[in-house]
Design an enzyme around this catalytic site. Structure first.
Site, PDB file in Angstrom:
ATOM      1  N   GLN A 118       0.880  -1.167  -0.029  1.00  0.00           N
ATOM      2  CA  GLN A 118      -0.048   0.081   0.080  1.00  0.00           C
ATOM      3  C   GLN A 118       0.727   1.260   0.120  1.00  0.00           C
ATOM      4  O   GLN A 118       1.762   1.350   0.750  1.00  0.00           O
ATOM      5  CB  GLN A 118      -0.905   0.066   1.182  1.00  0.00           C
ATOM      6  CG  GLN A 118      -1.801   1.427   1.337  1.00  0.00           C
ATOM      7  CD  GLN A 118      -2.389   1.420   2.845  1.00  0.00           C
ATOM      8  OE1 GLN A 118      -1.905   1.265   3.858  1.00  0.00           O
ATOM      9  NE2 GLN A 118      -3.603   1.809   2.869  1.00  0.00           N
ATOM     10  N   GLY A 119       0.794   2.351  -0.967  1.00  0.00           N
ATOM     11  CA  GLY A 119       1.616   3.464  -1.156  1.00  0.00           C
ATOM     12  C   GLY A 119       0.635   4.646  -0.609  1.00  0.00           C
ATOM     13  O   GLY A 119       0.341   5.288  -1.597  1.00  0.00           O
ATOM     14  N   TYR A 120       0.516   4.510   0.605  1.00  0.00           N
ATOM     15  CA  TYR A 120      -0.453   5.865   0.983  1.00  0.00           C
ATOM     16  C   TYR A 120       0.366   6.870   1.612  1.00  0.00           C
ATOM     17  O   TYR A 120       0.520   8.144   1.181  1.00  0.00           O
ATOM     18  CB  TYR A 120      -1.537   5.502   1.982  1.00  0.00           C
ATOM     19  CG  TYR A 120      -2.711   5.080   1.307  1.00  0.00           C
ATOM     20  CD1 TYR A 120      -2.913   4.703  -0.011  1.00  0.00           C
ATOM     21  CD2 TYR A 120      -3.988   5.022   2.170  1.00  0.00           C
ATOM     22  CE1 TYR A 120      -4.092   4.258  -0.499  1.00  0.00           C
ATOM     23  CE2 TYR A 120      -5.122   4.393   1.634  1.00  0.00           C
ATOM     24  CZ  TYR A 120      -5.020   4.237   0.307  1.00  0.00           C
ATOM     25  OH  TYR A 120      -6.452   3.727  -0.192  1.00  0.00           O
ATOM     26  N   SER A 121       1.004   6.502   2.888  1.00  0.00           N
ATOM     27  CA  SER A 121       1.810   7.650   3.753  1.00  0.00           C
ATOM     28  C   SER A 121       3.045   8.054   2.752  1.00  0.00           C
ATOM     29  O   SER A 121       3.491   7.341   1.953  1.00  0.00           O
ATOM     30  CB  SER A 121       2.220   6.765   4.879  1.00  0.00           C
ATOM     31  OG  SER A 121       1.210   6.339   5.625  1.00  0.00           O
ATOM     32  N   GLU A 148     -15.708  -2.684   5.438  1.00  0.00           N
ATOM     33  CA  GLU A 148     -15.639  -3.991   6.040  1.00  0.00           C
ATOM     34  C   GLU A 148     -14.624  -3.719   7.210  1.00  0.00           C
ATOM     35  O   GLU A 148     -13.550  -4.141   6.964  1.00  0.00           O
ATOM     36  CB  GLU A 148     -15.814  -5.117   5.440  1.00  0.00           C
ATOM     37  CG  GLU A 148     -16.239  -6.290   6.368  1.00  0.00           C
ATOM     38  CD  GLU A 148     -15.032  -7.274   6.738  1.00  0.00           C
ATOM     39  OE1 GLU A 148     -15.111  -7.592   7.537  1.00  0.00           O
ATOM     40  OE2 GLU A 148     -14.361  -7.797   5.698  1.00  0.00           O
ATOM     41  N   SER A 206      -4.004   6.793  13.059  1.00  0.00           N
ATOM     42  CA  SER A 206      -3.751   6.794  14.419  1.00  0.00           C
ATOM     43  C   SER A 206      -4.980   6.801  15.269  1.00  0.00           C
ATOM     44  O   SER A 206      -5.816   7.214  14.860  1.00  0.00           O
ATOM     45  CB  SER A 206      -2.787   8.068  14.816  1.00  0.00           C
ATOM     46  OG  SER A 206      -3.502   9.222  14.711  1.00  0.00           O
ATOM     47  N   ASN A 207      -4.831   6.426  16.557  1.00  0.00           N
ATOM     48  CA  ASN A 207      -5.944   6.620  17.703  1.00  0.00           C
ATOM     49  C   ASN A 207      -6.381   7.971  17.927  1.00  0.00           C
ATOM     50  O   ASN A 207      -7.539   8.120  18.267  1.00  0.00           O
ATOM     51  CB  ASN A 207      -5.495   5.763  18.914  1.00  0.00           C
ATOM     52  CG  ASN A 207      -5.484   4.313  18.780  1.00  0.00           C
ATOM     53  OD1 ASN A 207      -5.444   3.785  17.757  1.00  0.00           O
ATOM     54  ND2 ASN A 207      -5.406   3.466  19.669  1.00  0.00           N
ATOM     55  N   GLU A 208      -5.332   8.808  17.770  1.00  0.00           N
ATOM     56  CA  GLU A 208      -5.846  10.330  17.854  1.00  0.00           C
ATOM     57  C   GLU A 208      -6.910  10.558  16.686  1.00  0.00           C
ATOM     58  O   GLU A 208      -7.938  11.207  16.849  1.00  0.00           O
ATOM     59  CB  GLU A 208      -4.645  11.208  17.671  1.00  0.00           C
ATOM     60  CG  GLU A 208      -3.858  11.087  18.998  1.00  0.00           C
ATOM     61  CD  GLU A 208      -2.770  10.043  18.984  1.00  0.00           C
ATOM     62  OE1 GLU A 208      -2.662   9.346  18.203  1.00  0.00           O
ATOM     63  OE2 GLU A 208      -2.453   9.682  20.071  1.00  0.00           O
TER      64      GLU A 208
END
Lengths: 398, 379, 398, 379
Positions: free
Chosen positions: C126-129, C244, C383-385
């Site tokens: 996956q090339g997102y970040s 999902e 992130s959880n934030e």
């Protein structure tokens, strides 16, 4: 580095301790130990006893009656009065408006007010908060308009602690509505007997009546009662926020309350043994005791820095946050220790002089209300959220 | 597996919610708790008429053939409305004991709304241990003579019968030898010292000084009371967790509204990121508390003691721990308003706090859960 | 309300359980149980076994090879594979680009890619970040410029999990630099063998090499590899985020790891008795077990709602936060259980095939690295934030 | 009472900080931990030349007349720089034991920088119990024959002497009957299996298979080793808390810097209120950790066992609990960068995590503290 008191400080500590043992009235001590409601007279009696001994003006210059104590002596005095079941010194006169008048007041104001603050002949309260302002103190709306040698004050203050006992109130009021938020605010001293002032109690969740709304309806205040220049009230208020704040740590008082947790946990039973023998409950007490040590040791570092001549910085925010957390944690332990007897709400048992037998142990009646009441500790006096913001901005430079 | 409400269950909850919305606003509650009795007989009759008092009991027993789940759902809605009528004590606890013991005669009175019940399961020295019973029941002819002190007996001031465990055998804190007796509070030797509780309910110290009862006062077999007590406590715990979940739902919703409407520094409090994240946590806590309460309800109806006890203790631990956070945070985010008697939020907070003390607090149930858990892979 | 599996679901659970017992290769099971490093071949072997059984396309429409399971069956499959020491299904093909291609792809793209995703013949990443973007995904800078039937891609992706194994990568790239942030982004499929792609491992704090930087230097990608319309890549990405997500709860896997905590605590000694007999340690385990139950029960409520036809909402954020917290709490318990033997760092002991005797118990070597590695769980994947922000905005309406 | 550094103490810390700034950047540390020995002998000689190795010892013993406080201050600065040289093990622990036992001969070698030490106080079954010693020391003539397994002995691979507790009497886990022996690792029967630790240090499994030592190998009296062990562990704990405080100082400062320089959504991360408040908490934790570490240092030098032990256990509990929060939060706020080997923050995190395992973790010391605390008013 050294944690031992010097011989002189030991002597001072013993002197304070003995004085409390000899002079704190037994009825007040009993109320304190049971967490019962104190009357105005209880506070005033104790403060006058301290005044007579020359120990009321802690933090004041000697010329105005301060006892000229070192930071360590002040620490000891706070600790011993906290440990010794003494009532809190009501701070509004001694710690708040007094230092303001000393720093900003005219000679007339000093002569008029300081002696009576020191002698506890005049009870002060604080008119800062307003409905709708919350932590945004500077958004206050109470206004004071000049008229013929007077300010005419209209508006409302709220969360005014013990205003029902007060002879005078110090207020932040808006004297220039066109100015930006923090500008245009002035610091006024107002006699509570002035026509147009109404005090209305706010009942708190524990059933207590400590705080009030104070309404001002065309209240005429002589311009002589302005402290500092007009429209410079915010500077005065900030001075107060930065003023000697190590007493907010309340370490002695929390040590005393933690000892109470242990006493109650030693009296309460679980599985046929005292609750304090339950390892988990002991460890929960240990956690709070350790947090209290961390508060105490950090306070001592600040006191040592003060002794070395460094001015206190934004450490007050740290102390405020952790001190109130420790206080609240102790109230939680008290409720937990008492088990089912946290439930009864016998209002009369919370004041002295009730003659019926207690419901459950005599120490039980005040514990849940004490817990509920203490939720305020992290809200009032600059909420802990505001304090974290101060640390982020002033210390971390965010 | 269908871990959601059936249509009938949803309708039941809706009807309770509607009752609260129509007939139980906060000022009304305030006036009720200021009365001597502390709740409304009229409402109680309404509950009887609507069938709520008979919901958990079988049709053979004169009930409506629901179960604990339905009673829990009523209490969840009662939690949302902070209803003070003693449904938990009269129906779930007292009625539950009568039902287990087959006392259909008294149960009929409960279902009809004619009888209130109380259960004196705690004593001054017992803390949360249900087997720590010092009250003695001495055989006297065909009956018993009962002496002891029952502490903080909820609903006792209104109760037509008080059910009390007394020791007819065994040593203190032994499960064996505890018997359950139905006591008439007007009997000789019974003294009921009533008082309000911090959360606006009613309870009493019940002193039993040589109270004489007949053999028919015994619920279940002599010395065989403990399993009934434990089963009832687990069921009541599950139902109480539902009430707590309901309380949290209103607290979270009220705080959410408060933050949206209250401005500070020129913007609504809901725009402050710190409060957003803390509210997100509260939202999760109340959602998960509901999940745990429902789990405990479902398991409490089952035969398997360990599954029932683990579920009840897990739910009570969770609701106790998270309830403390939800309560304290909701008050904190309300600022000064949160600590006034005037705002409903402070009353919800007090109720949620006191729920943790009932039937054992979070620490008690955490330990019970840990001791019931093996090292096996079932989690 | 009912927590019992139907007879059909019990049969399905038993079938899955038996299948795992029969078909999960023992060497893989051993590695999983010891927390050892898995090779590419381990993942592929297991996925091909599932594929052969017809169980790979969970969540896919049957026409593309999905097994047509109910939400409860999916829950059971997740639980059993987690409990049964099965390797994670690598999500980038099956759960990410696969559904995207199914929803947005052309027929050619479907024919080219879907079968090989399902059969695990092609490994996706996956090339997102991007470096400097963090949680602000839409600030990505990798650009793709049209040139003669191709996009020419230049830029850098980072945190690309297992890119060293990947045959293909799906990327978000900027195709319109003049457009506003979220606009002007496109979704591209790129063959990793294309000239100009460089993969550079990022060593993580545990010494692992799971993540990578991927550099694009004039990489020519046929325009046919665009998924969805040009400049609509953000819509595609959002679809994926909402897709999902109940599988992120990883309940079965956490139950398995919690059982491992108990096994290790039963083997480790303290005061001459197994550590698990320490009441405090038992209660800490109980806390995590209860939190895991709360996650599981909340998941079941969501699964039940799905069964009743309701689409999953922002519950995914709740599951992500609590699932990762539980996972991290378990890794803490593992480190705590092992005491001093958390310290040795014997790198070779973390892969299979090392023949020397272990330092301390054989389960010890991977525990501290597992804890360190799992700090990522609350950072990656939104992130959880970010998740708390989503709840505040989407659920609370803040 | 003066709970602040003296001028001399401040100068000592400044000199350590300057050494780190000049000679110990992060790449240098990285190269050191990649060597076989895992640290620099050259630096060690520098420490000797600067007098740091003799700081805590009296002038009669060849030291410089400081005390534990000075050693703790050095370790605090070492914590800030994540220095790997084994000051804790050779000077504070090993040197401390030699000093208590009056072995000035070996101590002189330590102070000169010619001798490294290790202390094998843990065994595979012992967990954190210092009295859980299974290693046996059997009297053989005037000497002893020692057999046992010492677990995770820090600095053992470089140590010229390893000090080990062995049981010459008493039952397992009894404090009575433990003796301390100085072992030469090159002696027959000693096997040292070295390895790196997750935080970049060196340790070893030490097997003692019938190792023969003379009577002069005994530190202190036979069977009287436990008080030395416990005293040394408390002192080492205090010093270790200083190192932890130093580690936290750098972690907080680095995170602070990172948040100020890193932009997201167009503004520096330091402008996000959630991160501001969480950083404020970390700031408080590191300040209070320093307070607690200093308290433990001061008390560890005192005679009163209970005061020393309570202070050490309180500090270790606090530093363990808050250190976990500081470590995890600092990593979380660094986002993806926090979990890379490349960033120093991850190495600080690993060290801080491992400190909690040394000489007993937070739970161990919480219990010890609770058991040492009476119900009296002293808090």
């Amino acid at each position: 580095m050294d944690l031992e008191l010097s011989p002189q400080d030991v002597a001072f500590r013993d002197e304070v301790r003995q004085f409390i043992a000899d002079h704190l009235p037994q009825d007040i001590r009993d109320k304190m130990r049971l967490g019962q409601h104190l009357e105005k007279d209880d506070y005033v009696r104790w403060q006058k006893i301290l005044y007579k001994r020359g120990w009321m003006g802690v933090g004041w210059p000697t010329e105005h009656g301060g006892p000229d104590w070192s930071p360590v002596q002040r620490y000891i005095f706070e600790e011993e009065t906290g440990l010794g079941d003494c009532p809190r010194i009501i701070p509004f006169g001694l710690r708040m408006v007094g230092p303001v008048i000393i720093a900003f007041g005219t000679d007339e104001q000093k002569q008029q007010h300081l002696p009576k603050i020191l002698s506890s002949d005049v009870w002060w309260c604080q008119g800062y908060s307003e409905p709708g302002a919350g932590s945004d103190l500077a958004s206050l709306k109470t206004r004071a308009v000049r008229d013929n040698g007077h300010y005419v004050v209209n508006g409302q203050k709220t969360w005014t602690t013990l205003a029902q006992y007060a002879d005078w109130i110090f207020c932040l009021v808006r004297t220039d509505e066109s100015a930006k938020k923090q500008e245009g605010i002035s610091f006024l001293l107002i006699d509570m007997k002035t026509p147009g002032i109404t005090v209305k109690p706010i009942v708190t969740l524990d059933g207590g009546r400590e705080v009030n709304e104070v309404f001002f309806d065309d209240v005429r205040v002589p311009v002589e009662n302005l402290v500092g220049p007009e429209n410079q009230g915010w500077t005065v208020a900030k001075f107060l926020l930065g003023h000697e704040r190590t007493n907010i740590a309340e370490v002695g008082r929390s040590k005393n309350q933690l000892a109470r947790v242990k006493e109650i946990a030693a009296a309460e039973m679980q599985n046929g043994a005292p609750l304090i023998e339950d390892p988990r409950f002991r460890e929960k007490i240990a956690d709070v005791e350790i947090d209290l040590m961390a508060l105490d040791m950090t306070l001592l570092r600040i006191v040592s820095a003060e002794s070395a001549g460094r001015a206190p910085g934004p450490e007050a925010s740290l102390l405020k946050i952790r001190a109130t957390e420790v206080q609240q944690a102790i109230t939680e332990l008290l409720v937990e220790a008492i088990g089912y007897y946290a439930n009864p709400y016998v209002k009369d048992a919370m004041s002295a002089g009730w003659n019926e037998p207690p419901v459950g142990p005599d120490y039980a009646a005040t514990l849940a209300p004490y817990y509920f009441n203490h939720r305020k500790a992290s809200i009032y006096g600059g909420s802990n959220e505001v304090q974290r913001g101060i640390i982020a901005k002033m210390v971390l430079g965010f | 597996m269908q871990f959601a409400l059936t249509d009938e269950q949803r309708m039941l909850q809706d009807s309770v919610d509607r009752f609260i919305e129509r007939d139980y606003d906060f000022e009304h509650r305030r006036s009720l708790i200021a009365t001597d009795e502390g709740f409304s007989d009229t409402h109680w009759k309404t509950f009887a008429d609507l069938g709520w008092l008979g919901v958990p009991f079988s049709e053979e027993q004169g009930g409506y053939g629901g179960g604990l789940v339905e009673a829990g759902l009523i209490l969840e809605a009662f939690g949302r409305g902070l209803v003070v009528e003693p449904y938990l004590w009269t129906v779930v606890v007292g009625g539950g004991l009568l039902s287990l013991a087959g006392r259909d005669d008294l149960l009929a009175e409960v279902i009809a709304g004619d009888l209130h019940l109380a259960f004196g399961f705690a004593e001054p020295q017992s803390r949360f241990d249900l087997a720590d019973v010092a009250t003695r029941g001495e055989k006297q002819g065909s009956g018993y003579r009962i002496t002891g002190h029952k502490a903080v007996v909820f609903n006792a001031p209104s109760a037509g019968r008080i059910i009390v465990p007394a020791r007819t055998g065994g040593a203190q804190r032994e499960a064996e030898g505890i018997s359950l007796f139905v006591i008439d509070p007007s009997a000789d030797g019974v003294s009921v010292r009533g008082y309000p509780t911090v959360d606006g309910l009613r309870a009493a110290e019940v002193e039993l000084d040589g109270v004489m009862v007949g053999a028919d006062a015994l619920l279940g077999g002599e010395g065989e009371g403990y399993p009934l007590i434990e089963t009832t406590a687990d069921r009541a715990t599950a139902a109480l967790c539902c009430e707590a979940a309901g309380v949290m739902q209103t607290m979270v919703a009220s705080t959410q509204d408060y933050l949206k409407t209250r401005n500070q520094f020129g913007v609504p409090l809901s725009k402050f990121q710190v409060l957003q994240h803390r509210m997100a946590e509260l939202f999760i806590h109340k959602e998960q508390s509901q999940s745990m309460a429902y789990m405990a309800l479902v398991r409490a109806g089952q035969e398997d003691r360990v599954a029932r006890a683990r579920a009840a203790s897990a739910a009570k631990t969770f609701v106790g721990d998270k309830g403390r956070i939800v309560g304290q945070e909701a008050i904190q985010m309300h600022g000064g308003m949160g600590v006034t008697d005037e705002m409903p939020i402070s009353h919800y907070f007090k109720r949620l706090t006191m729920i943790d003390t009932l039937f054992g607090n979070a620490d008690f149930h955490r330990r019970r859960f840990a001791n019931l858990s093996g090292t096996a892979r079932a989690a």
